[in-house]
Design a protein around this motif. Sequence first.
Motif, short mmCIF file in Angstrom:
data_model
loop_
_atom_site.label_atom_id
_atom_site.label_comp_id
_atom_site.label_asym_id
_atom_site.label_seq_id
_atom_site.Cartn_x
_atom_site.Cartn_y
_atom_site.Cartn_z
N LYS A 108 24.70 37.99 17.53
CA LYS A 108 24.48 39.03 18.56
C LYS A 108 24.22 38.41 19.92
CE LYS A 108 21.28 42.80 19.66
NZ LYS A 108 20.53 42.21 20.77
N VAL A 109 23.30 37.46 19.95
CA VAL A 109 22.95 36.84 21.23
C VAL A 109 24.10 35.97 21.72
CG1 VAL A 109 21.36 35.22 22.35
CG2 VAL A 109 20.49 36.97 20.77
N PHE A 110 24.75 35.26 20.80
CA PHE A 110 25.90 34.43 21.20
C PHE A 110 26.93 35.28 21.92
CE2 PHE A 110 29.82 32.19 20.95
CZ PHE A 110 29.50 30.84 20.95
N ARG A 111 27.26 36.42 21.33
CA ARG A 111 28.28 37.31 21.89
C ARG A 111 27.87 37.82 23.26
NH1 ARG A 111 28.78 41.56 17.65
NH2 ARG A 111 29.93 40.06 16.39
N GLU A 112 26.62 38.25 23.37
CA GLU A 112 26.13 38.78 24.66
C GLU A 112 26.17 37.70 25.73
OE1 GLU A 112 22.94 41.93 22.70
OE2 GLU A 112 22.20 40.09 23.67
N VAL A 113 25.67 36.52 25.38
CA VAL A 113 25.52 35.49 26.40
C VAL A 113 26.87 34.88 26.78
CG1 VAL A 113 24.40 33.29 26.93
CG2 VAL A 113 23.13 35.06 25.73
N ALA A 114 27.80 34.77 25.81
CA ALA A 114 29.15 34.28 26.16
C ALA A 114 29.78 35.20 27.20
CB ALA A 114 30.02 34.21 24.90
N ASN A 115 29.61 36.50 27.03
CA ASN A 115 30.16 37.44 28.01
C ASN A 115 29.45 37.35 29.35
OD1 ASN A 115 32.44 39.11 27.15
ND2 ASN A 115 31.12 39.61 25.41
N GLU A 116 28.13 37.12 29.30
CA GLU A 116 27.39 36.96 30.56
C GLU A 116 27.90 35.73 31.32
OE1 GLU A 116 23.27 36.82 29.46
OE2 GLU A 116 23.28 38.90 28.78
N ILE A 117 28.17 34.65 30.60
CA ILE A 117 28.68 33.44 31.27
C ILE A 117 30.06 33.74 31.87
CG2 ILE A 117 29.42 31.05 30.95
CD1 ILE A 117 27.40 30.87 28.62
N ALA A 118 30.90 34.43 31.11
CA ALA A 118 32.23 34.76 31.63
C ALA A 118 32.12 35.59 32.90
CB ALA A 118 33.03 35.51 30.56
N GLU A 119 31.18 36.51 32.91
CA GLU A 119 30.99 37.36 34.09
C GLU A 119 30.57 36.51 35.30
OE1 GLU A 119 28.14 40.44 33.32
OE2 GLU A 119 28.17 41.16 35.39
N LEU A 120 29.62 35.63 35.08
CA LEU A 120 29.16 34.77 36.18
C LEU A 120 30.28 33.83 36.66
CD1 LEU A 120 25.65 33.89 34.73
CD2 LEU A 120 26.07 35.15 36.86
N MET A 121 31.06 33.35 35.70
CA MET A 121 32.15 32.44 36.08
C MET A 121 33.17 33.17 36.95
SD MET A 121 32.79 30.19 32.63
CE MET A 121 33.81 28.94 33.42
N VAL A 122 33.50 34.39 36.55
CA VAL A 122 34.49 35.14 37.33
C VAL A 122 33.96 35.46 38.72
CG1 VAL A 122 35.58 37.42 37.49
CG2 VAL A 122 35.90 36.01 35.48
N TYR A 123 32.67 35.71 38.81
CA TYR A 123 32.07 35.94 40.14
C TYR A 123 32.31 34.72 41.03
CZ TYR A 123 28.56 36.83 43.71
OH TYR A 123 27.94 37.02 44.92
N GLU A 124 32.12 33.54 40.48
CA GLU A 124 32.32 32.30 41.26
C GLU A 124 33.80 32.07 41.58
OE1 GLU A 124 30.16 29.85 42.36
OE2 GLU A 124 28.51 31.19 41.89
N ILE A 125 34.65 32.34 40.61
CA ILE A 125 36.06 31.99 40.73
C ILE A 125 36.81 32.92 41.68
CG2 ILE A 125 38.22 31.90 39.39
CD1 ILE A 125 36.46 31.09 36.99
N THR A 126 36.26 34.11 41.87
CA THR A 126 36.96 35.09 42.71
C THR A 126 36.53 35.04 44.17
OG1 THR A 126 35.34 36.70 41.92
CG2 THR A 126 37.50 36.74 40.87
N ARG A 127 35.80 34.01 44.53
CA ARG A 127 35.35 33.90 45.93
C ARG A 127 36.50 33.84 46.91
NH1 ARG A 127 30.05 32.75 46.90
NH2 ARG A 127 28.82 32.24 45.07
N ASP A 128 37.64 33.33 46.45
CA ASP A 128 38.75 33.14 47.40
C ASP A 128 39.82 34.24 47.30
OD1 ASP A 128 39.76 32.53 44.94
OD2 ASP A 128 40.81 30.71 45.57
N LEU A 129 39.50 35.34 46.66
CA LEU A 129 40.49 36.42 46.59
C LEU A 129 40.82 36.91 48.01
CD1 LEU A 129 39.47 38.72 43.60
CD2 LEU A 129 41.18 36.90 43.67
N ALA A 130 42.09 37.27 48.20
CA ALA A 130 42.53 37.71 49.53
C ALA A 130 41.89 39.06 49.89
CB ALA A 130 44.05 37.83 49.54
N MET A 131 41.58 39.21 51.16
CA MET A 131 40.98 40.46 51.65
C MET A 131 41.77 40.96 52.83
SD MET A 131 37.06 40.24 51.03
CE MET A 131 37.46 41.80 50.33
N GLU A 132 41.63 42.27 53.08
CA GLU A 132 42.26 42.84 54.27
C GLU A 132 41.28 43.82 54.90
OE1 GLU A 132 45.68 44.86 52.76
OE2 GLU A 132 44.48 46.42 51.76
N ASP A 133 41.54 44.13 56.17
CA ASP A 133 40.71 45.12 56.86
C ASP A 133 41.20 46.52 56.53
OD1 ASP A 133 39.16 43.20 58.01
OD2 ASP A 133 40.28 43.15 59.90
#
Length: 209
Positions: free
Chosen positions: A27-52
């Motif tokens: 249970k905890v493994f599953r929850e925490v693996a997803n939490e890590i994935a969420e945090l990783m995607v937050y970091e990895i998407t810093r350079d996504l293109a933006m527009e006004d």
Amino acid sequence: MAKFTVLNHPLIQHKLTIIRNKDTGTKVFREVANEIAELMVYEITRDLAMEDITIETPMGSAVEKQLSGKKLAVVPILRAGLGMVDGVLKLIPAAKVGHIGMYRDEKTLQPHEYFVKLPPDIDQRQLFIVDPMLATGGSAIMAIDALKKRGATSMRLVVLVAAPEGVKAVQDAHPDVDIYAAGLDDRLNEDGYIVPGLGDAGDRLFGTK
Ligand code: URA
């Protein structure tokens, strides 16, 4: 040469230690693996293109930012990659989800493709390929091959734990695919497991043996 990045954020490192621990249950493994994935995607998407974009707030008009550029998709490599999808979708709920089924021959350690189901506009999307363990690199290389064969051009590989052998193999085979990991470990053992690693990610996620 593709970039290889270890995401050294303290929360990611702390959570990685939790799932490495052999006493952490399903249970905890599953929850925490997803939490890590969420945090990783937050970091990895810093350079996504933006527009006004001009919007109306209750106080008047304002020029603000919104995402532009390619739409996103997450592609788990079955079955262990499923353990990261919910975390990614928490931050990118509109992302499409493709699936690539690979299994590893226990004797030869070679990956085999058995299932591929992708969004039809895969060539227009930026893909986050997710798989908890980058061991020999065989599954990731084959998954990227399968995606490229179907038109994908923009991909990032997101793993929880990487072995140096796997990183090198993917970089050699696909120098256009950047790799992101929560941890880089010492080596593979003779059975193809990452050491110290976290054991079999699929079994730990799903409570199988
Ligand atoms: N796959 C796993 O689940 N664990 C490893 O250590 C290597 C491959």
